[in-house]
Scaffold this motif. Structure first.
Motif, PDB file in Angstrom:
ATOM      1  N   LEU A 172      -0.742  72.908 -32.046  1.00  0.00           N
ATOM      2  CA  LEU A 172      -1.194  71.552 -32.351  1.00  0.00           C
ATOM      3  C   LEU A 172      -2.676  71.484 -32.713  1.00  0.00           C
ATOM      4  O   LEU A 172      -3.065  70.773 -33.648  1.00  0.00           O
ATOM      5  CB  LEU A 172      -0.921  70.636 -31.157  1.00  0.00           C
ATOM      6  CG  LEU A 172       0.554  70.432 -30.791  1.00  0.00           C
ATOM      7  CD1 LEU A 172       0.667  69.707 -29.453  1.00  0.00           C
ATOM      8  CD2 LEU A 172       1.272  69.657 -31.879  1.00  0.00           C
ATOM      9  N   ASN A 173      -3.510  72.220 -31.981  1.00  0.00           N
ATOM     10  CA  ASN A 173      -4.957  72.118 -32.183  1.00  0.00           C
ATOM     11  C   ASN A 173      -5.489  73.193 -33.121  1.00  0.00           C
ATOM     12  O   ASN A 173      -6.124  72.893 -34.134  1.00  0.00           O
ATOM     13  CB  ASN A 173      -5.680  72.212 -30.830  1.00  0.00           C
ATOM     14  CG  ASN A 173      -5.322  71.075 -29.896  1.00  0.00           C
ATOM     15  OD1 ASN A 173      -4.979  69.987 -30.330  1.00  0.00           O
ATOM     16  ND2 ASN A 173      -5.389  71.328 -28.600  1.00  0.00           N
ATOM     17  N   THR A 174      -5.249  74.455 -32.798  1.00  0.00           N
ATOM     18  CA  THR A 174      -5.810  75.546 -33.595  1.00  0.00           C
ATOM     19  C   THR A 174      -5.080  75.701 -34.920  1.00  0.00           C
ATOM     20  O   THR A 174      -5.705  75.777 -35.981  1.00  0.00           O
ATOM     21  CB  THR A 174      -5.749  76.867 -32.813  1.00  0.00           C
ATOM     22  OG1 THR A 174      -6.171  76.661 -31.466  1.00  0.00           O
ATOM     23  CG2 THR A 174      -6.644  77.912 -33.461  1.00  0.00           C
ATOM     24  N   GLY A 175      -3.763  75.778 -34.873  1.00  0.00           N
ATOM     25  CA  GLY A 175      -2.980  75.963 -36.089  1.00  0.00           C
ATOM     26  C   GLY A 175      -2.827  74.707 -36.918  1.00  0.00           C
ATOM     27  O   GLY A 175      -2.470  74.780 -38.100  1.00  0.00           O
ATOM     28  N   GLU A 176      -3.082  73.553 -36.296  1.00  0.00           N
ATOM     29  CA  GLU A 176      -2.967  72.263 -36.987  1.00  0.00           C
ATOM     30  C   GLU A 176      -1.630  72.134 -37.719  1.00  0.00           C
ATOM     31  O   GLU A 176      -1.558  71.697 -38.864  1.00  0.00           O
ATOM     32  CB  GLU A 176      -4.130  72.066 -37.959  1.00  0.00           C
ATOM     33  CG  GLU A 176      -5.486  72.039 -37.267  1.00  0.00           C
ATOM     34  CD  GLU A 176      -6.638  71.854 -38.249  1.00  0.00           C
ATOM     35  OE1 GLU A 176      -6.542  72.357 -39.384  1.00  0.00           O
ATOM     36  OE2 GLU A 176      -7.631  71.202 -37.870  1.00  0.00           O
ATOM     37  N   VAL A 177      -0.557  72.524 -37.027  1.00  0.00           N
ATOM     38  CA  VAL A 177       0.779  72.390 -37.617  1.00  0.00           C
ATOM     39  C   VAL A 177       1.056  70.920 -37.897  1.00  0.00           C
ATOM     40  O   VAL A 177       0.752  70.047 -37.074  1.00  0.00           O
ATOM     41  CB  VAL A 177       1.842  72.956 -36.650  1.00  0.00           C
ATOM     42  CG1 VAL A 177       3.245  72.725 -37.206  1.00  0.00           C
ATOM     43  CG2 VAL A 177       1.605  74.450 -36.416  1.00  0.00           C
ATOM     44  N   SER A 178       1.600  70.656 -39.065  1.00  0.00           N
ATOM     45  CA  SER A 178       1.897  69.270 -39.430  1.00  0.00           C
ATOM     46  C   SER A 178       3.328  69.152 -39.924  1.00  0.00           C
ATOM     47  O   SER A 178       4.031  70.152 -40.123  1.00  0.00           O
ATOM     48  CB  SER A 178       0.914  68.764 -40.492  1.00  0.00           C
ATOM     49  OG  SER A 178       0.971  69.567 -41.653  1.00  0.00           O
ATOM     50  N   LEU A 201       7.137  69.541 -31.833  1.00  0.00           N
ATOM     51  CA  LEU A 201       6.541  68.239 -31.579  1.00  0.00           C
ATOM     52  C   LEU A 201       5.773  67.742 -32.805  1.00  0.00           C
ATOM     53  O   LEU A 201       5.756  66.540 -33.095  1.00  0.00           O
ATOM     54  CB  LEU A 201       5.605  68.352 -30.375  1.00  0.00           C
ATOM     55  CG  LEU A 201       5.133  67.081 -29.681  1.00  0.00           C
ATOM     56  CD1 LEU A 201       6.305  66.307 -29.100  1.00  0.00           C
ATOM     57  CD2 LEU A 201       4.149  67.446 -28.574  1.00  0.00           C
ATOM     58  N   ALA A 202       5.135  68.676 -33.528  1.00  0.00           N
ATOM     59  CA  ALA A 202       4.339  68.307 -34.706  1.00  0.00           C
ATOM     60  C   ALA A 202       5.194  68.005 -35.931  1.00  0.00           C
ATOM     61  O   ALA A 202       4.677  67.512 -36.934  1.00  0.00           O
ATOM     62  CB  ALA A 202       3.361  69.434 -35.037  1.00  0.00           C
ATOM     63  N   GLY A 203       6.498  68.323 -35.865  1.00  0.00           N
ATOM     64  CA  GLY A 203       7.382  68.013 -36.987  1.00  0.00           C
ATOM     65  C   GLY A 203       7.599  69.151 -37.958  1.00  0.00           C
ATOM     66  O   GLY A 203       8.017  68.917 -39.104  1.00  0.00           O
ATOM     67  N   ALA A 204       7.334  70.395 -37.545  1.00  0.00           N
ATOM     68  CA  ALA A 204       7.612  71.532 -38.428  1.00  0.00           C
ATOM     69  C   ALA A 204       9.099  71.553 -38.780  1.00  0.00           C
ATOM     70  O   ALA A 204       9.946  71.258 -37.927  1.00  0.00           O
ATOM     71  CB  ALA A 204       7.205  72.833 -37.745  1.00  0.00           C
ATOM     72  N   ASP A 250       3.723  78.856 -43.248  1.00  0.00           N
ATOM     73  CA  ASP A 250       2.437  78.156 -43.348  1.00  0.00           C
ATOM     74  C   ASP A 250       1.514  78.538 -42.189  1.00  0.00           C
ATOM     75  O   ASP A 250       0.303  78.676 -42.368  1.00  0.00           O
ATOM     76  CB  ASP A 250       2.660  76.637 -43.336  1.00  0.00           C
ATOM     77  CG  ASP A 250       3.448  76.167 -44.545  1.00  0.00           C
ATOM     78  OD1 ASP A 250       3.044  76.487 -45.674  1.00  0.00           O
ATOM     79  OD2 ASP A 250       4.475  75.490 -44.345  1.00  0.00           O
ATOM     80  N   VAL A 251       2.094  78.682 -40.999  1.00  0.00           N
ATOM     81  CA  VAL A 251       1.322  79.054 -39.811  1.00  0.00           C
ATOM     82  C   VAL A 251       2.094  80.145 -39.072  1.00  0.00           C
ATOM     83  O   VAL A 251       3.289  80.001 -38.811  1.00  0.00           O
ATOM     84  CB  VAL A 251       1.102  77.853 -38.871  1.00  0.00           C
ATOM     85  CG1 VAL A 251       0.297  78.275 -37.639  1.00  0.00           C
ATOM     86  CG2 VAL A 251       0.406  76.711 -39.592  1.00  0.00           C
ATOM     87  N   VAL A 252       1.404  81.240 -38.744  1.00  0.00           N
ATOM     88  CA  VAL A 252       2.003  82.293 -37.926  1.00  0.00           C
ATOM     89  C   VAL A 252       1.148  82.453 -36.670  1.00  0.00           C
ATOM     90  O   VAL A 252      -0.067  82.652 -36.755  1.00  0.00           O
ATOM     91  CB  VAL A 252       2.087  83.640 -38.677  1.00  0.00           C
ATOM     92  CG1 VAL A 252       2.807  84.668 -37.808  1.00  0.00           C
ATOM     93  CG2 VAL A 252       2.810  83.481 -40.007  1.00  0.00           C
ATOM     94  N   ILE A 253       1.792  82.349 -35.519  1.00  0.00           N
ATOM     95  CA  ILE A 253       1.099  82.408 -34.230  1.00  0.00           C
ATOM     96  C   ILE A 253       1.459  83.713 -33.529  1.00  0.00           C
ATOM     97  O   ILE A 253       2.639  83.981 -33.264  1.00  0.00           O
ATOM     98  CB  ILE A 253       1.487  81.193 -33.363  1.00  0.00           C
ATOM     99  CG1 ILE A 253       1.053  79.896 -34.061  1.00  0.00           C
ATOM    100  CG2 ILE A 253       0.853  81.298 -31.973  1.00  0.00           C
ATOM    101  CD1 ILE A 253       1.591  78.636 -33.410  1.00  0.00           C
ATOM    102  N   ASP A 254       0.439  84.523 -33.247  1.00  0.00           N
ATOM    103  CA  ASP A 254       0.636  85.773 -32.521  1.00  0.00           C
ATOM    104  C   ASP A 254       0.389  85.515 -31.044  1.00  0.00           C
ATOM    105  O   ASP A 254      -0.755  85.395 -30.598  1.00  0.00           O
ATOM    106  CB  ASP A 254      -0.320  86.844 -33.059  1.00  0.00           C
ATOM    107  CG  ASP A 254      -0.205  88.175 -32.312  1.00  0.00           C
ATOM    108  OD1 ASP A 254       0.662  88.283 -31.423  1.00  0.00           O
ATOM    109  OD2 ASP A 254      -0.988  89.097 -32.623  1.00  0.00           O
ATOM    110  N   ALA A 255       1.476  85.433 -30.280  1.00  0.00           N
ATOM    111  CA  ALA A 255       1.378  85.177 -28.848  1.00  0.00           C
ATOM    112  C   ALA A 255       1.469  86.472 -28.042  1.00  0.00           C
ATOM    113  O   ALA A 255       1.630  86.418 -26.821  1.00  0.00           O
ATOM    114  CB  ALA A 255       2.462  84.205 -28.407  1.00  0.00           C
ATOM    115  N   VAL A 256       1.369  87.610 -28.717  1.00  0.00           N
ATOM    116  CA  VAL A 256       1.398  88.911 -28.043  1.00  0.00           C
ATOM    117  C   VAL A 256      -0.008  89.481 -27.935  1.00  0.00           C
ATOM    118  O   VAL A 256      -0.460  89.878 -26.868  1.00  0.00           O
ATOM    119  CB  VAL A 256       2.333  89.892 -28.784  1.00  0.00           C
ATOM    120  CG1 VAL A 256       2.316  91.262 -28.095  1.00  0.00           C
ATOM    121  CG2 VAL A 256       3.749  89.343 -28.847  1.00  0.00           C
ATOM    122  N   GLY A 257      -0.712  89.553 -29.063  1.00  0.00           N
ATOM    123  CA  GLY A 257      -2.085  90.031 -29.049  1.00  0.00           C
ATOM    124  C   GLY A 257      -2.215  91.534 -29.100  1.00  0.00           C
ATOM    125  O   GLY A 257      -3.002  92.133 -28.356  1.00  0.00           O
TER     126      GLY A 257
END
Length: 361
Positions: A172-178, A201-204, A250-257
Motif C-alpha cells: 500500500l505505501n511503498t509499492g503504491e499498488v493501485s 485491498l488496493a484493488g489489484a 506492475d509491482v513485484v514484492i520480494d518478501a524473502v530478501g
C-alpha cells in the motif's frame, strides 16, 4: 511502585528461552506501562535469540503486541490509562529532517523508554525492538503506543505492530499498488501474505503468489492471490510474464530478501514497473545486476522498512478495515499460546508450520 511480572527472557546466544520474573519500573517522563494482552511470535525475536541482531544479552523478547495502558509518566499526552493500544517500534521524534519535511514515516530519530526493565538481581534487559512484550507488563515510550478501536481482538490487533504491517505497507505505501495493477509476491509467509492482502485491498486485478511450499500457496489464495506459482515446477519470471500478457507485473514484492529472489523480482516486473524489497537480507548478501538492465528497464527499485508506515495514521485505519470485514487479520493467527510456549512456537515457525503463533493472556 515497580512491578514484578513474568516474561520471556533470552539469556545466551542460541539457548532456549525461559520464563522469568522481571522488574518493570514506574513510568518516567514520556513513558507508559502497558498491560500486554497479546503478542505475536515474529522471526525477529528468533533472530535476537540466535544472536543475529546484536549480542546485548539478556534480551526481553516480544514486540508485536497489543494491550491496555495502565500507567503513564509525567508529560504524557498521547495516551492515558485505559486506552487500548498497539505497540510500535517507530515512535517518531517530530524534529529530525524527515519529520520537519512532513515525511514522519522516515523519522531518523525514533525513541524508546529511557529506563531499563531488569531481572530481579538488577541486570538490565535489552527489550526486542525497544518493546519487550512477551511479558505481563512492559515499559515503553508513550509514542510507541498507538490508540485503536478497543473492539478489535488483541490477538489480531497486535500483529499490526510488525510483520503484518510490513507486508501491508510494502504493497500500500511503498509499492503504491493501485486499482487494476498486477502484483507478484515472492515468499508467502506472514509478511508476503500480508502484502497479498494489501494488494487485494488496493484493488489489484491480478495477484500472483510465489513460494516453494504448496501449503503457503494455499494460504496465499485465501488472502487474495488470483494465481500461484511454485518455482519447483516452473520459472517464476516466466510464469509472471505469462500471467501478465508477456509484460511482467506492475509491482513485484520480494518478501524473502535473498539475491536470487531479488533477481527474480527485478526481471519479473514490467518495463517501468516497481520492485519492493521487504524481506530482510543478511549482511553478507550481495546482488550483481547488469547496469544497462537497471537503466533500460526504468521504473523503481524500493526498499520497504516497516512498510513505510506511520503508526498513528495506519494502525487505526487498518483496524477499522478489519472491523468492517474488509481485512482478514484473523487469518494470520494460526495458534494462541501462553508465555511458556514461545520456544515451541519458534520451532514451528522455523519449520514454516505457522503464519503466526500469538501469546495471549
Amino acid at each position: 511502585m515497580a512491578h514484578e511480572v513474568g516474561a520471556v527472557v533470552s539469556r545466551k546466544k542460541g539457548d532456549p528461552v525461559s520464563v522469568e520474573t522481571i522488574v518493570v519500573p514506574d513510568p518516567g517522563p514520556g513513558e507508559a506501562v502497558v498491560d500486554v494482552q497479546a503478542c505475536g511470535v515474529c522471526h525477529t525475536d528468533l533472530h535476537y535469540r540466535q544472536g543475529g541482531i546484536n549480542d546485548e544479552f539478556p534480551f526481553l523478547l516480544g514486540h508485536e503486541a497489543a494491550g491496555v495502558v495502565s500507567e503513564v509518566g509525567p508529560d504524557v499526552t498521547e495516551v492515558e490509562p485505559g486506552d487500548f493500544v498497539i505497540l510500535n517500534w517507530r515512535a517518531v521524534c517530530g524534529r529530525c529532517r524527515a519529520c520537519e519535511r512532513g515525511r514522519t514515516w522516515y523519522c531518523f530519530d525514533t525513541h524508546n523508554a529511557s529506563q531499563a526493565m531488569t531481572l530481579t538481581d538488577g541486570t538490565p534487559l535489552s527489550p526486542a525492538l525497544g518493546i519487550g512484550a512477551f511479558a505481563e507488563k512492559t515499559l515503553v515510550a508513550a509514542g510507541q503506543c498507538t490508540k485503536v478501536n478497543p473492539e478489535a481482538r488483541p490477538a489480531v490487533a497486535g500483529l499490526l505492530g510488525c510483520g503484518v504491517m510490513a507486508g501491508l505497507g510494502a504493497a500500500l505505501n511503498t509499492g503504491e499498488v493501485s486499482r487494476g495493477d498486477s502484483v507478484a509476491v515472492i515468499g508467502c509467509g506472514g509478511v508476503g501474505n500480508a502484502a497479498i492482502a494489501g494488494a487485494r485491498l488496493a484493488g489489484a486485478n491480478r495477484i500472483i503468489g510465489i513460494d516453494l511450499d504448496d501449503r503457503k500457496l494455499e494460504w496465499a489464495t485465501g488472502f487474495g492471490a488470483t494465481h500461484t506459482v511454485n518455482p519447483h515446477e516452473r520459472s517464476p519470471v516466466e510464469a509472471v510474464q505469462e500471467l501478465t500478457g508477456g509484460n511482467g507485473a506492475d509491482v513485484v514484492i520480494d518478501a524473502v530478501g535473498r539475491p536470487e529472489t531479488y533477481r527474480q523480482a527485478f526481471y519479473a516486473r514490467d518495463l517501468a514497473g516497481t520492485v519492493v524489497l521487504v524481506g530482510v537480507p543478511t549482511p553478507d548478501m550481495r546482488i550483481d545486476l547488469p547496469l544497462l538492465d537497471v537503466f533500460g528497464r526504468g521504473g523503481a527499485l524500493r526498499s520497504s522498512w516497516y512498510g513505510d508506515c506511520l503508526p498513528s495514521r495506519d494502525f487505526p485505519m487498518l483496524i477499522d478495515l478489519y472491523l468492517q470485514g474488509r481485512l482478514d487479520l484473523e487469518g494470520f493467527v494460526t495458534e494462541e499460546i501462553t508465555l511458556d510456549g514461545v520456544e515451541g512456537a519458534f520451532e514451528r515457525m522455523d519449520r514454516g508450520d505457522v503464519l503466526r503463533s500469538v501469546v495471549v493472556r
